[in-house]
Design a protein around this motif. Sequence first.
Motif, PDB file in Angstrom:
ATOM      1  N   GLY A  58       0.772  -1.239   0.000  1.00 20.99           N
ATOM      2  CA  GLY A  58       0.000   0.000   0.000  1.00 20.99           C
ATOM      3  C   GLY A  58       0.800   1.284   0.000  1.00 20.99           C
ATOM      4  O   GLY A  58       0.229   2.371   0.099  1.00 20.99           O
ATOM      5  N   ARG A  59       2.141   1.200  -0.073  1.00 21.47           N
ATOM      6  CA  ARG A  59       3.021   2.361  -0.306  1.00 21.47           C
ATOM      7  C   ARG A  59       2.828   3.497   0.691  1.00 21.47           C
ATOM      8  O   ARG A  59       2.928   4.674   0.343  1.00 21.47           O
ATOM      9  N   PRO A 335      -9.476  -4.531   7.320  1.00 22.24           N
ATOM     10  CA  PRO A 335      -9.866  -5.444   6.240  1.00 22.24           C
ATOM     11  C   PRO A 335     -11.247  -5.112   5.674  1.00 22.24           C
ATOM     12  O   PRO A 335     -12.168  -4.756   6.412  1.00 22.24           O
ATOM     13  N   VAL A 336     -11.361  -5.196   4.358  1.00 25.91           N
ATOM     14  CA  VAL A 336     -12.638  -5.040   3.661  1.00 25.91           C
ATOM     15  C   VAL A 336     -12.754  -6.213   2.692  1.00 25.91           C
ATOM     16  O   VAL A 336     -11.882  -6.423   1.853  1.00 25.91           O
ATOM     17  N   LYS A 337     -13.798  -6.986   2.849  1.00 26.43           N
ATOM     18  CA  LYS A 337     -14.008  -8.181   2.018  1.00 26.43           C
ATOM     19  C   LYS A 337     -12.798  -9.100   2.073  1.00 26.43           C
ATOM     20  O   LYS A 337     -12.364  -9.670   1.070  1.00 26.43           O
ATOM     21  N   GLY A 338     -12.227  -9.220   3.266  1.00 29.28           N
ATOM     22  CA  GLY A 338     -11.130 -10.156   3.475  1.00 29.28           C
ATOM     23  C   GLY A 338      -9.763  -9.675   3.034  1.00 29.28           C
ATOM     24  O   GLY A 338      -8.789 -10.440   3.074  1.00 29.28           O
ATOM     25  N   ASP A 339      -9.634  -8.416   2.628  1.00 28.97           N
ATOM     26  CA  ASP A 339      -8.364  -7.883   2.124  1.00 28.97           C
ATOM     27  C   ASP A 339      -8.002  -6.645   2.947  1.00 28.97           C
ATOM     28  O   ASP A 339      -8.842  -5.762   3.140  1.00 28.97           O
ATOM     29  N   SER A 340      -6.757  -6.557   3.396  1.00 26.43           N
ATOM     30  CA  SER A 340      -6.338  -5.417   4.219  1.00 26.43           C
ATOM     31  C   SER A 340      -5.255  -4.572   3.561  1.00 26.43           C
ATOM     32  O   SER A 340      -4.806  -3.581   4.139  1.00 26.43           O
ATOM     33  N   ILE A 341      -4.817  -4.938   2.343  1.00 29.70           N
ATOM     34  CA  ILE A 341      -3.796  -4.159   1.641  1.00 29.70           C
ATOM     35  C   ILE A 341      -4.484  -3.159   0.719  1.00 29.70           C
ATOM     36  O   ILE A 341      -5.207  -3.540  -0.201  1.00 29.70           O
ATOM     37  N   TYR A 342      -4.243  -1.892   0.977  1.00 35.71           N
ATOM     38  CA  TYR A 342      -4.836  -0.819   0.175  1.00 35.71           C
ATOM     39  C   TYR A 342      -3.870  -0.528  -0.979  1.00 35.71           C
ATOM     40  O   TYR A 342      -3.029   0.371  -0.900  1.00 35.71           O
ATOM     41  N   ASN A 343      -4.030  -1.301  -2.057  1.00 39.95           N
ATOM     42  CA  ASN A 343      -3.045  -1.306  -3.154  1.00 39.95           C
ATOM     43  C   ASN A 343      -2.931   0.022  -3.892  1.00 39.95           C
ATOM     44  O   ASN A 343      -1.864   0.369  -4.395  1.00 39.95           O
ATOM     45  N   GLY A 344      -4.032   0.753  -4.012  1.00 39.12           N
ATOM     46  CA  GLY A 344      -3.981   2.047  -4.686  1.00 39.12           C
ATOM     47  C   GLY A 344      -3.570   1.930  -6.142  1.00 39.12           C
ATOM     48  O   GLY A 344      -2.678   2.645  -6.605  1.00 39.12           O
ATOM     49  N   ALA A 345      -4.229   1.059  -6.890  1.00 41.59           N
ATOM     50  CA  ALA A 345      -3.899   0.913  -8.314  1.00 41.59           C
ATOM     51  C   ALA A 345      -4.290   2.160  -9.094  1.00 41.59           C
ATOM     52  O   ALA A 345      -3.478   2.747  -9.809  1.00 41.59           O
ATOM     53  N   HIS A 346      -5.545   2.562  -8.954  1.00 39.26           N
ATOM     54  CA  HIS A 346      -5.980   3.780  -9.638  1.00 39.26           C
ATOM     55  C   HIS A 346      -5.495   5.014  -8.891  1.00 39.26           C
ATOM     56  O   HIS A 346      -5.160   6.024  -9.501  1.00 39.26           O
ATOM     57  N   ASP A 347      -5.458   4.916  -7.562  1.00 38.21           N
ATOM     58  CA  ASP A 347      -5.078   6.036  -6.693  1.00 38.21           C
ATOM     59  C   ASP A 347      -3.781   5.694  -5.948  1.00 38.21           C
ATOM     60  O   ASP A 347      -3.836   5.215  -4.824  1.00 38.21           O
ATOM     61  N   ASN A 348      -2.575   5.927  -6.495  1.00 38.11           N
ATOM     62  CA  ASN A 348      -2.376   6.657  -7.726  1.00 38.11           C
ATOM     63  C   ASN A 348      -1.246   6.013  -8.509  1.00 38.11           C
ATOM     64  O   ASN A 348      -0.412   6.701  -9.096  1.00 38.11           O
ATOM     65  N   ALA A 349      -1.188   4.652  -8.459  1.00 38.21           N
ATOM     66  CA  ALA A 349      -0.219   3.992  -9.332  1.00 38.21           C
ATOM     67  C   ALA A 349      -0.464   4.385 -10.781  1.00 38.21           C
ATOM     68  O   ALA A 349       0.474   4.454 -11.586  1.00 38.21           O
ATOM     69  N   SER A 350      -1.725   4.698 -11.106  1.00 39.27           N
ATOM     70  CA  SER A 350      -2.048   5.071 -12.481  1.00 39.27           C
ATOM     71  C   SER A 350      -1.363   6.373 -12.878  1.00 39.27           C
ATOM     72  O   SER A 350      -0.777   6.484 -13.961  1.00 39.27           O
ATOM     73  N   GLY A 351      -1.436   7.388 -12.009  1.00 39.67           N
ATOM     74  CA  GLY A 351      -0.808   8.667 -12.331  1.00 39.67           C
ATOM     75  C   GLY A 351       0.703   8.562 -12.452  1.00 39.67           C
ATOM     76  O   GLY A 351       1.308   9.159 -13.351  1.00 39.67           O
ATOM     77  N   VAL A 352       1.323   7.799 -11.558  1.00 34.02           N
ATOM     78  CA  VAL A 352       2.775   7.608 -11.622  1.00 34.02           C
ATOM     79  C   VAL A 352       3.146   6.873 -12.903  1.00 34.02           C
ATOM     80  O   VAL A 352       4.109   7.235 -13.597  1.00 34.02           O
ATOM     81  N   ALA A 353       2.383   5.833 -13.238  1.00 36.20           N
ATOM     82  CA  ALA A 353       2.667   5.051 -14.440  1.00 36.20           C
ATOM     83  C   ALA A 353       2.543   5.903 -15.698  1.00 36.20           C
ATOM     84  O   ALA A 353       3.378   5.816 -16.613  1.00 36.20           O
TER      85      ALA A 353
END
Length: 555
Positions: A58-59, A335-353
């Motif tokens: 989750g950076r 945890p939300v729906k069994g997942d606790s890692i807030y990966n942030g793909a759209h927010d904001n790995a997308s902008g960096v990519a």
Amino acid sequence: MRLFFFTFFSLLSGLCSTGQLLAQSDAIPVEVQRVSRTARPNAIQAHMRILSADSMKGRKPGTPGFDMAAAYVVSQLKALGMQPAGENNTYRQDVPLRRWQVKEGNSALTLLVNGREQPLTYGRQFIFSPTPDHPVSDVTAPVVFVGFGVSAPELGYDDYKDLDVKGKIVLYLNGAPSTFPSNQRAYYTSSKAENAALHGAVGTLAFNLPTDLRNRIETSAPRARQGIYRWLDKQGKPQRTFPAIKGAASLSDSAARLIFAGASTTFSDVTNSAIKNKPQPFPLNISVRMHVQTDMVEDVAGYNIVAMLPGSDPVLKNEYVVCAAHIDHLGVGRPVKGDSIYNGAHDNASGVAINLEMARLFASLPKAPRRSIVFVGVTGEEMGLLGSDYFASNPTVPKEKIVANLALDMPFFFHPLLDIVPYGAEHSSLSQEVRQAAAFLGVKISPDPIPEQTVFMRSDHFSFVRQGIPALFIKSGSETGNPNLDGTKLNLDWRATIYHTPQDDMNQPFDFNSAAKHAQLQFLIAYLTAQSDQRPTWNQGDFFGTKFGMGNVVR
């Protein structure tokens, strides 16, 4: 005859549109057009997959996951030949961060009515914001209702008109009048504590309109309990705080109704007048006692990543176009729906990519643009735009030589890119570069479809606006090309269900061709800005230019 004229005018209209498009294309050199067309959807997808992987945790700033992500960004920029532009000839700019938290067991808020005391329950009826300037603060004062708590003389609106609140606690509604232009509405929504302090208030109480479900106590309390972060200056003093405010609380709907119980104007009348955008300040027949203990919890060794493509002009290379995107996200959490890692793909790995792909496009040019391009991967955006605010306040290049900022943050590519919302373009001459790039790519320019979300204040570009630097923050518009798919509804649904949850990962229906078009757009706007004879300027009499501008004049 009708058919003839219809065909004639249709052809004429098409020729005019084509002529306009050709005129816009003429401003973009052929070799730049060619390079822009090489934007790679697969490369953006690959960058996002790496940056939002579970291994990055989750950076969150100050964690190994953020360090891994930052190292990846540096490796990519170095491979493209971008020069270090941080401190001490490195790619790094240190950003000292500190977190404060309210000690709930030692803090209390009590209503004082006709000699009677009515304590409220923390977490259910109110929550305090930390007061970094006051480890322990006590304030007891009468309460004055100040509507939205907004003073906007240029818009003919002032909730503090003819009102003395010195030494008092002000109570205000969250939000701002709906009649305000979108970006001004965003600014005034988020500058209320500063305005209260300027008017002499010693405390603030805030509550929502009953129809506003976004910031309910029960939903905001868990995040509020994590505390607040601020960056520290060279003397170790926290920035963006208001020492005059000794206590700041958010109230539940039931607590707000209690405060109005003995008022001359009912809670319903107050909220109805607010919906009609009527200023309505008046004293309340109540006082409030606040006792707040704020603990310093931790120091975080934050840092930004800064790299540069030097310009090609002997003089203009000493001016800079800054392209920014935040690397950080929320880390590991509830945890939300069994997942606790807030990966942030759209927010904001997308902008960096997208910014990394844009950097590759610049590196592919046969000749660099006249001005230098600075790429900044900022930290602490999720903590309150802290990394960008630190860089814009303490840039590693001369501040007066930064001519523009382009920030990118979750640009929303879940459908084809047919139109854009260029937040900030209407305030400066950067609108010219936006129009040229958009026309070349065949995308429309649309108004803000969700002004109630106050987007203009919520990302890193505003840190540059605050320093008087014209800035842009571009998102996809609402057109999808599919009559059965409402782009605005898609956006709002995503914000309601995926935003800031562990489900913001790579298992989403991203349109990477649209992402590549965002890279083209950012690249072309940055290139045109860097190539222009004149630096961008605020429009004559513009609200933000007048409030923050550094003496720029309209070109």
